[in-house]
Design a protein around this motif. Structure first.
Motif, PDB file in Angstrom:
ATOM      1  N   UNK A  89       0.826  -1.166   0.000  1.00 47.92           N
ATOM      2  CA  UNK A  89       0.000   0.000   0.000  1.00 47.92           C
ATOM      3  C   UNK A  89       0.877   1.238   0.000  1.00 47.92           C
ATOM      4  N   UNK A  90       0.481   2.190  -0.820  1.00 47.75           N
ATOM      5  CA  UNK A  90       1.220   3.446  -0.929  1.00 47.75           C
ATOM      6  C   UNK A  90       0.255   4.614  -0.838  1.00 47.75           C
ATOM      7  N   UNK A  91       0.782   5.736  -0.368  1.00 48.48           N
ATOM      8  CA  UNK A  91       0.007   6.971  -0.395  1.00 48.48           C
ATOM      9  C   UNK A  91       0.876   8.061  -1.002  1.00 48.48           C
ATOM     10  N   UNK A  92       0.222   8.986  -1.672  1.00 50.12           N
ATOM     11  CA  UNK A  92       0.882  10.150  -2.232  1.00 50.12           C
ATOM     12  C   UNK A  92       0.278  11.361  -1.538  1.00 50.12           C
ATOM     13  N   UNK A  93       1.123  12.181  -0.921  1.00 52.15           N
ATOM     14  CA  UNK A  93       0.658  13.378  -0.228  1.00 52.15           C
ATOM     15  C   UNK A  93       1.206  14.576  -0.985  1.00 52.15           C
ATOM     16  N   UNK A  94       0.313  15.509  -1.334  1.00 52.15           N
ATOM     17  CA  UNK A  94       0.681  16.678  -2.122  1.00 52.15           C
ATOM     18  C   UNK A  94       0.324  17.938  -1.337  1.00 52.15           C
ATOM     19  N   UNK A  95       1.273  18.863  -1.244  1.00 50.95           N
ATOM     20  CA  UNK A  95       1.019  20.186  -0.675  1.00 50.95           C
ATOM     21  C   UNK A  95       1.105  21.181  -1.835  1.00 50.95           C
ATOM     22  N   UNK A  96      -0.060  21.657  -2.286  1.00 53.75           N
ATOM     23  CA  UNK A  96      -0.061  22.593  -3.404  1.00 53.75           C
ATOM     24  C   UNK A  96      -0.293  24.031  -2.945  1.00 53.75           C
ATOM     25  N   UNK A  97       0.031  24.304  -1.691  1.00 53.24           N
ATOM     26  CA  UNK A  97      -0.111  25.659  -1.155  1.00 53.24           C
ATOM     27  C   UNK A  97       1.256  26.347  -1.126  1.00 53.24           C
ATOM     28  N   UNK A  98       1.243  27.651  -0.837  1.00 54.75           N
ATOM     29  CA  UNK A  98       2.499  28.406  -0.821  1.00 54.75           C
ATOM     30  C   UNK A  98       3.118  28.496   0.572  1.00 54.75           C
ATOM     31  N   UNK A  99       2.744  27.567   1.467  1.00 62.16           N
ATOM     32  CA  UNK A  99       3.329  27.516   2.805  1.00 62.16           C
ATOM     33  C   UNK A  99       3.478  26.088   3.282  1.00 62.16           C
ATOM     34  N   UNK A 100       4.301  25.907   4.309  1.00 66.88           N
ATOM     35  CA  UNK A 100       4.494  24.579   4.898  1.00 66.88           C
ATOM     36  C   UNK A 100       3.191  24.103   5.518  1.00 66.88           C
ATOM     37  N   UNK A 101       2.907  22.806   5.379  1.00 62.66           N
ATOM     38  CA  UNK A 101       1.693  22.217   5.946  1.00 62.66           C
ATOM     39  C   UNK A 101       2.029  20.901   6.629  1.00 62.66           C
ATOM     40  N   UNK A 102       1.330  20.652   7.734  1.00 62.37           N
ATOM     41  CA  UNK A 102       1.445  19.378   8.444  1.00 62.37           C
ATOM     42  C   UNK A 102       0.082  18.709   8.422  1.00 62.37           C
ATOM     43  N   UNK A 103       0.088  17.395   8.356  1.00 67.33           N
ATOM     44  CA  UNK A 103      -1.158  16.646   8.284  1.00 67.33           C
ATOM     45  C   UNK A 103      -0.988  15.317   8.993  1.00 67.33           C
ATOM     46  N   UNK A 104      -1.963  14.984   9.835  1.00 64.88           N
ATOM     47  CA  UNK A 104      -2.031  13.645  10.412  1.00 64.88           C
ATOM     48  C   UNK A 104      -2.929  12.827   9.499  1.00 64.88           C
ATOM     49  N   UNK A 105      -2.412  11.689   9.044  1.00 59.98           N
ATOM     50  CA  UNK A 105      -3.125  10.874   8.067  1.00 59.98           C
ATOM     51  C   UNK A 105      -3.409   9.503   8.664  1.00 59.98           C
ATOM     52  N   UNK A 106      -4.665   9.108   8.628  1.00 62.52           N
ATOM     53  CA  UNK A 106      -5.060   7.779   9.101  1.00 62.52           C
ATOM     54  C   UNK A 106      -4.768   6.773   7.995  1.00 62.52           C
ATOM     55  N   UNK A 107      -3.923   5.781   8.301  1.00 64.53           N
ATOM     56  CA  UNK A 107      -3.508   4.817   7.279  1.00 64.53           C
ATOM     57  C   UNK A 107      -4.015   3.397   7.530  1.00 64.53           C
ATOM     58  N   UNK A 108      -4.549   3.130   8.720  1.00 64.98           N
ATOM     59  CA  UNK A 108      -4.969   1.752   9.000  1.00 64.98           C
ATOM     60  C   UNK A 108      -6.088   1.277   8.069  1.00 64.98           C
ATOM     61  N   UNK A 109      -7.020   2.141   7.587  1.00 58.85           N
ATOM     62  CA  UNK A 109      -8.038   1.630   6.662  1.00 58.85           C
ATOM     63  C   UNK A 109      -7.455   1.142   5.333  1.00 58.85           C
ATOM     64  N   UNK A 110      -6.218   1.532   5.044  1.00 59.69           N
ATOM     65  CA  UNK A 110      -5.555   1.082   3.820  1.00 59.69           C
ATOM     66  C   UNK A 110      -4.912  -0.283   3.980  1.00 59.69           C
ATOM     67  N   UNK A 111      -5.021  -0.858   5.173  1.00 56.97           N
ATOM     68  CA  UNK A 111      -4.416  -2.162   5.434  1.00 56.97           C
ATOM     69  C   UNK A 111      -3.066  -2.088   6.116  1.00 56.97           C
ATOM     70  N   UNK A 112      -2.674  -0.908   6.550  1.00 54.80           N
ATOM     71  CA  UNK A 112      -1.405  -0.723   7.257  1.00 54.80           C
ATOM     72  C   UNK A 112      -1.642  -1.020   8.739  1.00 54.80           C
ATOM     73  N   UNK A 113      -0.833  -1.889   9.345  1.00 51.02           N
ATOM     74  CA  UNK A 113      -1.005  -2.180  10.767  1.00 51.02           C
ATOM     75  C   UNK A 113      -0.930  -0.907  11.616  1.00 51.02           C
ATOM     76  N   UNK A 114      -1.700  -0.882  12.694  1.00 54.68           N
ATOM     77  CA  UNK A 114      -1.802   0.315  13.538  1.00 54.68           C
ATOM     78  C   UNK A 114      -0.479   0.700  14.195  1.00 54.68           C
ATOM     79  N   UNK A 115       0.373  -0.241  14.456  1.00 58.02           N
ATOM     80  CA  UNK A 115       1.708   0.031  15.013  1.00 58.02           C
ATOM     81  C   UNK A 115       2.720  -0.606  14.067  1.00 58.02           C
TER      82      UNK A 115
END
Length: 85
Positions: free
Chosen positions: A1-27
């Motif tokens: 499983x892979x994810x692509x994260x894109x920041x198309x704004x003109x400033x730094x951005x932080x994001x918490x992303x939930x990945x367990x629904x993609x099949x990634x183990x919680x830990x």
């Protein structure tokens, strides 16, 4: 499983992303495959910790990252794009 994260704004951005629904183990651990910025790109691998089924990603302006979880027991190459706005 892979994810692509894109920041198309003109400033730094932080994001918490939930990945367990993609099949990634919680830990577990994921791996950065490529990071692109205004200055260029890097394919240097970087480990990303999955805690409680989530990862934290910080991207500089106009940048993107490809992050992958690889499990030899799962035969999947799903990719999910995520845009930070």
């Amino acid at each position: 499983q892979s994810i692509i994260v894109v920041n198309n704004s003109n400033g730094e951005r932080s994001k918490e992303i939930t990945v367990w629904p993609l099949g990634v183990p919680r830990e577990s651990k994921m791996e950065r495959l490529i990071l692109t910025t205004e200055e260029g790109y890097t394919t240097d691998k970087e480990e990303i910790l999955v805690e409680a089924g989530r990862i934290n990603v910080t991207l500089s302006k106009y940048s993107a990252v490809v992050i992958r979880f690889h499990d030899d027991t799962v035969d999947s190459d799903d990719t999910t794009p995520i845009v930070i706005q």
